[in-house]
Each structure stands twice: as C-alpha cells, then as structure tokens.
Design an enzyme around this catalytic site. Structure first.
Site, PDB file in Angstrom:
ATOM      1  N   SER A 169      -2.864 -13.413  -3.432  1.00  0.00           N
ATOM      2  CA  SER A 169      -3.963 -14.358  -3.248  1.00  0.00           C
ATOM      3  C   SER A 169      -5.096 -14.096  -4.229  1.00  0.00           C
ATOM      4  O   SER A 169      -5.842 -15.002  -4.587  1.00  0.00           O
ATOM      5  CB  SER A 169      -4.488 -14.269  -1.817  1.00  0.00           C
ATOM      6  OG  SER A 169      -4.967 -12.959  -1.557  1.00  0.00           O
ATOM      7  N   ASP A 287      -6.529  -3.337   4.593  1.00  0.00           N
ATOM      8  CA  ASP A 287      -5.223  -3.975   4.371  1.00  0.00           C
ATOM      9  C   ASP A 287      -4.151  -2.937   4.069  1.00  0.00           C
ATOM     10  O   ASP A 287      -3.366  -3.097   3.130  1.00  0.00           O
ATOM     11  CB  ASP A 287      -5.314  -4.993   3.233  1.00  0.00           C
ATOM     12  CG  ASP A 287      -4.119  -5.950   3.212  1.00  0.00           C
ATOM     13  OD1 ASP A 287      -3.450  -6.076   4.256  1.00  0.00           O
ATOM     14  OD2 ASP A 287      -3.854  -6.558   2.165  1.00  0.00           O
TER      15      ASP A 287
END
Length: 763
Positions: A169, A287
């Site tokens: 992303s 993450d």
C-alpha cells in the site's frame, strides 16, 4: 543642449587625456605584476618617479590620483581570471558552429521527451479510450501513483535498478546496485501522493532516531542507509536482506520450523521489542507479522524487523485501524487505547505460527477474528469489555454483569465454546508437537513445550497492563538452561544485547537498534486486513539448499547489574525490585504483578486453564482470508526433512549457571526507601506457584506481590528500578559471561532441506 563653443572647448582636453591615461594604465599594469605593490603600500612605485611626474604637463600630472584609484581594480580582475579552462568541445561557439547538428538533436530530445513518454504509456490502451487516457507525473507514474519501474534504469548516476521485489500500500521496493558503495541495496519507493509522503516522512524520522541509538546495528532492526527525492517520489535506501519468515514457512509446506529455531527467533524479537521500548524511543511497530521479519542471510537464523510505515511513538498515535488482522490485538479490535503491548500480542501469534505452520487466529473479518481468539482464550475480562467502545460489536452484556458472545447473523460459522480450543493441544504439548510431527526429536520434550506454552499465554494476555513485557520475557525459562541439554539451543541462560546495558539513573544507557522500513518486502499473496496490503509474487524464485543457519553478532560481556525494564502504559509494577540470588539457585523469569488466571498453575486439574488432550482437526483446506493454506498430511517420512532449526552460534549471549541442580527463585517487590526487599515479604501472593517439574526440567516458583503505588515516567510509563544483591550471582561467572564454544554447537538438522528463496540478495 550643448553649444558649439562648449563642444570645441571639450575636444582638446579629450584628445590630450586619452594618451596620458593609456600611458599610466600601461605603467600600472607593470606595477601590479610586481610583488608588494598595493594602493596603501609605503614603498614608492618604481614606474613613475616624482621627477617624471613634475616633468609631465599639468594635464598629465592631475591623472596620478586616478592611477592609484584604478590599480586595485586591475589587480582584482587579474585574480578573477580562471586558472582552468573548459573543454573546447563544450564551448558555445563550437556548439553553434561545427556541432550545430548535434545541438539541434539534443534540443529535440529534451523537447519531445514528455510527449514520447506519454506515447509509450498509452500504447497498450484500447484505441477507443484515447481521449480518456491520462498521464501521471509526466509519464513516470501509473494511475496508482506508483513509479513505473524499468529494469536497468540508472538513477542519479548512482543506483542501477535491477528488479521489483515487493509491492504494498505504501508503494514499491526495488533491488538496486549502489555504484558508489559498490553493494546491493533495497530501495523503497513511496507513492507520489501527499498522504503516503507524510507517513513515510514519519517512518524516516523514526528510522533515523533508531539509527542514532544503535550505531552497532545489533538490535535486529533494519538499517536505513539514506533517503532522497527522485521524480517526486521519496526513496528510502535500506540494506539488502534475504527472504521473510512467511517465505520460510511456505518452504516447509506450512509444517512449521523446529522449536529450537522458534526459540532463536523469539529471543531476537523480544530483544528488538525491548529496544523499541527504551524511553528515548517508545516506538510501536503496529504491524508485526511474518512478512515483516526478514532473514539477514538464507543460511543464518539472524533476523531483522522491517516496515515501520505504520509505526508511531507512544503518545503520538494517529491511527485506530492498525495491525494485520491475524495479529491484531484485542484492544485494537475493541477500539481501546493501545500502547507497546500490541506488538507483544502480535509476537505471540507469530511464534505459534512459526512452529505449527498455520496462523493461530485466522479470522476472515474482525468478528470472526474475535471469535477465534475467544475459542482459545475464553471471554475477555469484564473490566476490559466494560471500557471497550466496540465491545457490543462482538459481545453482549448479560443482566448479571457478565459478557457473552453475540450470535453470528449468518449462522454459517460455528465456533467451539469459549476457551475449549486449548493451546495445549494446538502445540501438541504431550502428543509430539503439532500433528505429532516432532515426536522423539531432540529439544521437543514435554518440558520444553510447557515452557513455550506458558510464554505464549503470557504474551496473549487479554489485559495489556499485565501482558508480559520484553524485559521479563527474555528472562523466561523458555530461554534458559535446563537439566536436559538437548532441549535448548544454548547451554545457559540467554540474554540479549539490550539486557547487557548497565543501569544508569533509572534508565538504560543504550546503544540501540536501527533501521526499520520495509526492505525486501513480501511477495506473497497473503490475506490481510487491508486489501491494499496485497503483495505480488515476483518471478525468478530459485532453490537454495540451506545447511546451517547461524547468527553472527557481537559478544559483549554481561554486567551484573540489569537495566531498568521498560514498562508499558498503565502497567502496575513495583518501583524497585530486588533480585535475591543464592549460590545454589538459578534465576528463572519475572512476571508483571497481578497476572490473571492465564498465568496460574497448569498442572492443577481443577484449574479452568488445565488443557485436556483434545486434538484439533483440520477439515480439508482451511480458507484463510484471500488465500487457502494447504492441508498438512502427517507423514512420518516427512518429519525429519522438515526440521528447520537453524543453528545459532554466538549471537544470543547466555549467562552460565554455577549450579546445574534443580533450583528455584523468587522475585519480590518493595517500595522505595530504606526498607529494601523487606517491605512486602508478608503480602499475600497474587499468583500461584508454577511447577515445570517434568522430565528432568527445573521447578520454577513464581512469587508475585501486589504493589501499593506506582511511579510514572514518561508518557504513562511506570518507572522501574532493579538492583541485584552484592552476593554471588548464581547465574553468571565472575564479571564475565562464559561464552559457548564452537565445539559445543549442536549439529544443525537443517541439512538437505530445499528452501525456495525470493529474488532478494542476501547481505
């Protein structure tokens, strides 16, 4: 308007002045070339004497002051004359004469470059949509704001682009060769969009902060070398690493790696989290997942954490929707404030997956994710759900104040009752490991699995305040020497570089670890919570026979004084903890105060966390989000070939015990002041004794006392102070760490395993 008389009157003067000026100028030029000639020099100018001046006509005599005035200007002009001259081939006169054709060609190339890029970009489009075609960033970008990577392209006369190795992303990651440093690097190219640029600038700031605190690069964080802007894209240059842990799992056919290798990964990860928790950093990765943990070398077990694109510092949280779904912590799912403890939850999920080969909680959405967590850990405590903004998305409150799971609307998914899918059975504690594939293997005894299970349960504590912290995790018995030498990868208590720093003014004086960012990101098509996080497979995978994986890091001495552990927001902890040591004892592990029921005695059959021996069956192929995990067939012929325990050399430094007998230790807390460790010796015990007395393993006595007060440091962090008694420490030698010799290293069972590697060069 001048009259004729005035004009004629001026002419004789002009005629006479011209030759006299030129005469004096010539004299001045000669004078300027002589040494020590200056306007303010005391020495007389030899070119014009006083007698010569008096002999001159009056009109010439009045020019002498003018001569002194012009001389410095001529000297300055001479000094400005260039000493080196340009190549005649590049001279404008040549370009506009004999090279005129070349000049016109170059002008045309520059003028039509943009038009040519537009034409090349639109060649593959349907001719009927030519009017709708758009050009992005002068043809350098695609419609997704990503830079159009061209293999073989050279940037800034330095970086030669080799290939695309990752996409996400944030943008893309390319493999490139640095001509200046003469090394391979990974360049993270951020999307040409302001939101991504702003977030990447935060990533750069955090990475540079970590670089500053870790000059030796020993805390398992990827190293950011430099960054620059290129064609409106922010580019981050990282060291080149090998493939990630998900690639490693895929190459074991999702059967998982050995417990020994899992231990090595766990210790490095806990060390990295301890480093991130230092007060100067207080960084939340946000993450953590197997894709963001990369091997430094395909034949070594050393790892580094990458991709700090979602990271933030404590107190600067800007996102509520974070973490990949499989590794998302309960507080994030419930919409509660989060801190550094969310990374420890992710680590617990990762370690189970590395050994079993499959995600522990593989939810297809957030509701499914929470239900799968509840299957294993039960209903979250009421005091957490009462404060959770999104509690009613997953649970409903009963009249008696308790909570229960909401029934799913579709009714298609059926879940086991809360807490009945035991981690005991998932790990195969008493059945030879996951699927029975580790039965009889060295280092996979029941005692080893019990320690591993206990550490995981502490990492998966629902309450972030009592979830185990990196400092205590590194002292867990899972990393320590046992009576059975085959159950561990080292002969003694393991410590990490972060544990070696001495305590200074209540904080750790650290050099710390650098580099984060996302080098060599994953190419797998793994299911994620955010569809934009999908990574493409890049071709050109090749097989590499991995024979041994050794960690090569520094081997500093271990000091007898431990650093202050770094707390997380809201953690209740003693302000001063004294570790009592005895010559015949071996310190095991510390736990945070007020542990919940997950941390209690596992051998008590009446305890509600006693794990019955139910086998977890897999029905066909289990769909995990957007990917399907292959079914694992428990073939005894494959068990030996799928052992991936990479051997660690001297990387995880360990403290040698002075006694190999079965021992115990106690950790007591006390208040500040002169009372020392006598303050709370008589307080009621908040956690039961945990006994691992099976198969020759040591017995571990955990004694935890509650704390009446809490001192808060920065950003809600409790302040800790640790001190060791001056008596002989049972877990170390005189001032040094007895390092493990190469002759004692166990044979790596990784020999002959074929590992498919991503096309990322190892550094």
């Amino acid at each position: 308007m001048h009259t004729g008389g005035e004009t004629s009157a001026c002419k004789p003067s002009s005629v006479r002045l011209a030759p006299s000026f030129s005469f004096h100028a010539a004299g001045l030029q000669m004078a300027a070339q002589m040494p020590h000639s200056h306007q303010y020099s005391d020495r007389r100018q030899p070119s014009i004497s006083d007698q010569q001046v008096s002999a001159l006509p009056y009109s010439d005599q009045i020019q002498q002051p003018l001569t002194n005035q012009v001389m410095p200007d001529i000297v300055m002009l001479q000094r400005r004359m260039p000493q080196t001259f340009r190549d005649p081939a590049t001279a404008p006169l040549r370009k506009l004469s004999v090279d005129l054709i070349k000049t016109y060609k170059h002008i045309n190339e520059v003028y039509y470059a943009k038009k040519k890029r537009r034409h090349q970009q639109g060649q593959g489009d349907d001719s009927s949509h030519k009017k709708e075609r758009k050009v992005y960033n002068d043809g350098y970008d695609d419609d997704n704001y990503d830079y159009i990577v061209k293999n073989g392209e050279k940037w800034m006369d330095r970086y030669e682009i080799d290939s695309l190795i990752g996409k996400g992303s944030f943008g893309q990651v390319v493999k490139a060769y640095d001509r200046v440093e003469q090394e391979w690097v990974a360049i993270k190219i951020i999307k040409n969009k302001k939101a991504f640029l702003n977030q990447a600038q935060i990533e750069v700031r955090l990475l540079e902060l970590m670089n500053k605190h870790d000059t030796e690069m020993k805390y398992y964080i990827v190293h950011l070398k430099r960054h620059f802007m290129f064609r409106n894209h922010l580019c981050l240059v990282f060291e080149m690493l090998s493939y990630n842990l998900y690639d490693l799992l895929r190459n074991t056919n999702f059967r998982g790696v050995s417990l020994n290798l899992t231990r090595k990964f766990a210790q490095q990860m806990c060390t990295a989290l301890l480093f991130l928790a230092t007060p100067e950093l207080s960084i939340i990765h946000c993450d953590l997942k197997p894709e963001n943990i990369l091997l430094c070398n395909p034949k070594r077990s050393a790892i580094k954490i990458v991709d700090f694109g979602s990271s933030c510092q404590l107190g600067q949280r800007i996102y509520q929707y974070i973490q990949s779904r499989f590794y998302r912590s309960p507080e994030v799912l419930l919409g509660m404030p989060y801190d550094l403890a969310i990374d420890m939850w992710s680590l617990g999920c990762i370690l189970v997956e590395m050994h079993t080969g499959e995600p522990l909680f593989s939810g297809a959405n957030e509701v499914d994710q929470m239900n799968k967590i509840v299957e294993v850990l039960g209903i979250p405590p009421a005091h957490i759900l009462d404060q959770a903004p999104k509690a009613r998305k997953f649970f409903e409150k009963l009249p008696d104040g308790t909570w229960s799971l909401k029934k799913t609307k579709d009714g298609k998914r059926e879940y086991k009752p809360p807490g009945t899918r035991k981690l005991h059975n998932i790990l195969g504690v008493e059945t030879g490991g996951p699927g029975g594939r580790r039965a009889g293997e060295s280092g996979h005894t029941v005692a080893d699995y019990l320690k591993f299970k206990d550490l995981i349960l502490r990492m998966l504590d629902y309450d972030p305040k009592t979830r185990i912290q990196p400092y205590y995790a590194l002292q867990h018995s899972f990393f320590k020497k046992t009576a059975d030498e085959g159950t561990n990868t080292s002969n003694s208590v393991s410590t990490s570089p972060a544990m070696e720093q001495s305590q200074s003014s209540g904080t750790t004086s650290s050099t710390s670890s650098s580099s984060g960012g996302s080098s060599g990101t994953s190419n797998s098509g793994r299911a994620r919570s955010d569809p934009t996080h999908q990574h493409r497979h890049s071709g050109g995978h090749f097989a590499a026979a991995v024979q041994a994986m050794d960690c090569e890091t520094h081997s500093p001495q271990v000091r007898q004084q431990f650093p202050a552990p770094l707390g997380w927001s809201g953690t209740e902890a003693p302000t001063q903890v004294t570790v009592e040591t005895h010559p015949v004892q071996e310190t095991t592990f510390h736990v945070a105060p007020q542990q919940n029921a997950l941390h209690h005695h596992h051998g008590n059959s009446s305890h509600h966390h006693h794990h019955h021996h139910h086998h977890h069956h897999h029905h066909g192929q289990q769909a995990l989000g957007n990917r399907t995990r292959p079914r694992v067939y428990n073939s005894p012929t494959n068990s030996s070939s799928t052992q991936d325990s990479m051997e660690v050399g001297h990387s995880h430094h360990s403290m040698t015990s002075l006694s190999s007998s079965t021992t115990s230790s106690s950790t007591s807390s006390s208040s500040t002041g002169n009372q020392g460790n006598q303050a709370y010796q008589n307080r009621p015990v908040a956690a039961n004794t945990l006994d691992f007395g099976q198969n020759g393993a040591m017995d571990v006595n955990l004694t935890v006392y509650s704390n009446p007060r809490q001192e808060t440091g920065i950003a809600g962090h409790p302040t800790y102070q640790f001190s060791a008694n001056t008596g002989p420490a049972h877990y170390m030698t005189e001032g040094h760490l007895a390092m493990r010799q190469g002759a004692d290293r166990e044979e790596s069972p990784m020999t002959g395993v074929c590992v498919q590697q991503s096309p990322v060069a190892s550094s």
